[in-house]
Design a protein around this motif. Structure first.
Motif, short mmCIF file in Angstrom:
data_model
loop_
_atom_site.label_atom_id
_atom_site.label_comp_id
_atom_site.label_asym_id
_atom_site.label_seq_id
_atom_site.Cartn_x
_atom_site.Cartn_y
_atom_site.Cartn_z
N ASP A 3 42.84 37.85 39.87
CA ASP A 3 43.64 39.07 39.72
C ASP A 3 44.00 39.31 38.25
O ASP A 3 43.84 40.41 37.73
N ARG A 4 44.42 38.25 37.58
CA ARG A 4 44.78 38.35 36.16
C ARG A 4 43.55 38.72 35.33
O ARG A 4 43.60 39.59 34.45
N TYR A 5 42.41 38.09 35.61
CA TYR A 5 41.17 38.39 34.90
C TYR A 5 40.79 39.86 35.08
O TYR A 5 40.45 40.54 34.11
N LEU A 6 40.85 40.35 36.30
CA LEU A 6 40.49 41.75 36.58
C LEU A 6 41.38 42.70 35.78
O LEU A 6 40.87 43.61 35.12
N HIS A 7 42.67 42.50 35.82
CA HIS A 7 43.57 43.41 35.13
C HIS A 7 43.46 43.31 33.61
O HIS A 7 43.49 44.34 32.92
N GLN A 8 43.31 42.11 33.09
CA GLN A 8 43.22 41.95 31.64
C GLN A 8 41.90 42.50 31.09
O GLN A 8 41.90 43.19 30.07
N THR A 9 40.81 42.21 31.75
CA THR A 9 39.54 42.69 31.23
C THR A 9 39.39 44.19 31.39
O THR A 9 38.84 44.85 30.51
N SER A 10 39.89 44.74 32.48
CA SER A 10 39.81 46.20 32.64
C SER A 10 40.66 46.89 31.58
O SER A 10 40.28 47.95 31.07
N ALA A 11 41.77 46.30 31.18
CA ALA A 11 42.60 46.88 30.12
C ALA A 11 41.89 46.80 28.77
O ALA A 11 41.92 47.75 27.99
N VAL A 12 41.23 45.68 28.51
CA VAL A 12 40.55 45.49 27.23
C VAL A 12 39.43 46.51 27.05
O VAL A 12 39.25 47.08 25.98
N VAL A 13 38.66 46.75 28.10
CA VAL A 13 37.53 47.68 27.98
C VAL A 13 37.93 49.13 28.26
O VAL A 13 37.10 50.03 28.17
N GLY A 14 39.19 49.34 28.63
CA GLY A 14 39.67 50.69 28.87
C GLY A 14 39.12 51.31 30.15
O GLY A 14 38.88 52.51 30.22
N LEU A 15 38.94 50.48 31.16
CA LEU A 15 38.41 50.95 32.44
C LEU A 15 39.43 50.64 33.52
O LEU A 15 39.43 49.54 34.08
N PRO A 16 40.30 51.58 33.82
CA PRO A 16 41.30 51.30 34.86
C PRO A 16 40.65 51.13 36.23
O PRO A 16 39.70 51.83 36.56
N ILE A 17 41.15 50.18 36.98
CA ILE A 17 40.68 49.92 38.35
C ILE A 17 41.78 50.35 39.31
O ILE A 17 42.87 49.79 39.30
N ALA A 18 41.47 51.35 40.12
CA ALA A 18 42.44 51.82 41.10
C ALA A 18 42.72 50.71 42.11
O ALA A 18 41.82 49.95 42.47
N GLU A 19 43.96 50.61 42.55
CA GLU A 19 44.34 49.55 43.49
C GLU A 19 43.49 49.56 44.75
O GLU A 19 43.17 48.50 45.29
N GLU A 20 43.09 50.73 45.21
CA GLU A 20 42.27 50.77 46.43
C GLU A 20 40.86 50.24 46.20
O GLU A 20 40.14 49.95 47.16
N HIS A 21 40.45 50.08 44.95
CA HIS A 21 39.13 49.53 44.63
C HIS A 21 39.20 48.07 44.17
O HIS A 21 38.17 47.40 44.08
N ALA A 22 40.37 47.59 43.86
CA ALA A 22 40.53 46.25 43.29
C ALA A 22 39.97 45.16 44.20
O ALA A 22 39.32 44.23 43.72
N ALA A 23 40.18 45.27 45.50
CA ALA A 23 39.68 44.23 46.42
C ALA A 23 38.16 44.14 46.38
O ALA A 23 37.60 43.04 46.35
#
Length: 65
Positions: free
Chosen positions: A12-32
């Motif tokens: 979860d931490r990896y997903l949120h940190q890397t998406s922030a770094v590359v500027g690609l937000p991941i909607a919560e409904e797609h995170a799983a």
């Protein structure tokens, strides 16, 4: 073989940190689904590491137009 198992919290931490770094937000409904794919990718990486390759091995075909 390298152990690519990571905890759900780390994933979860990896997903949120890397998406922030590359500027690609991941909607919560797609995170799983994205996390599920990351887990599959980790298993593929572990499987690939079991195949020893030499520098003279032909890694992939080269196509010329």
């Amino acid at each position: 073989m390298t152990d690519y198992q990571i905890s759900p919290e780390e994933l979860d931490r990896y997903l949120h940190q890397t998406s922030a770094v590359v500027g690609l937000p991941i909607a919560e409904e797609h995170a799983a689904g994205v996390k599920r794919y990351l887990q599959i990718s980790l298993r593929m990486a572990a499987a690939m590491e079991t195949m020893p390759l030499q520098m003279e091995d032909d890694f992939a075909p080269i196509f010329h137009a």
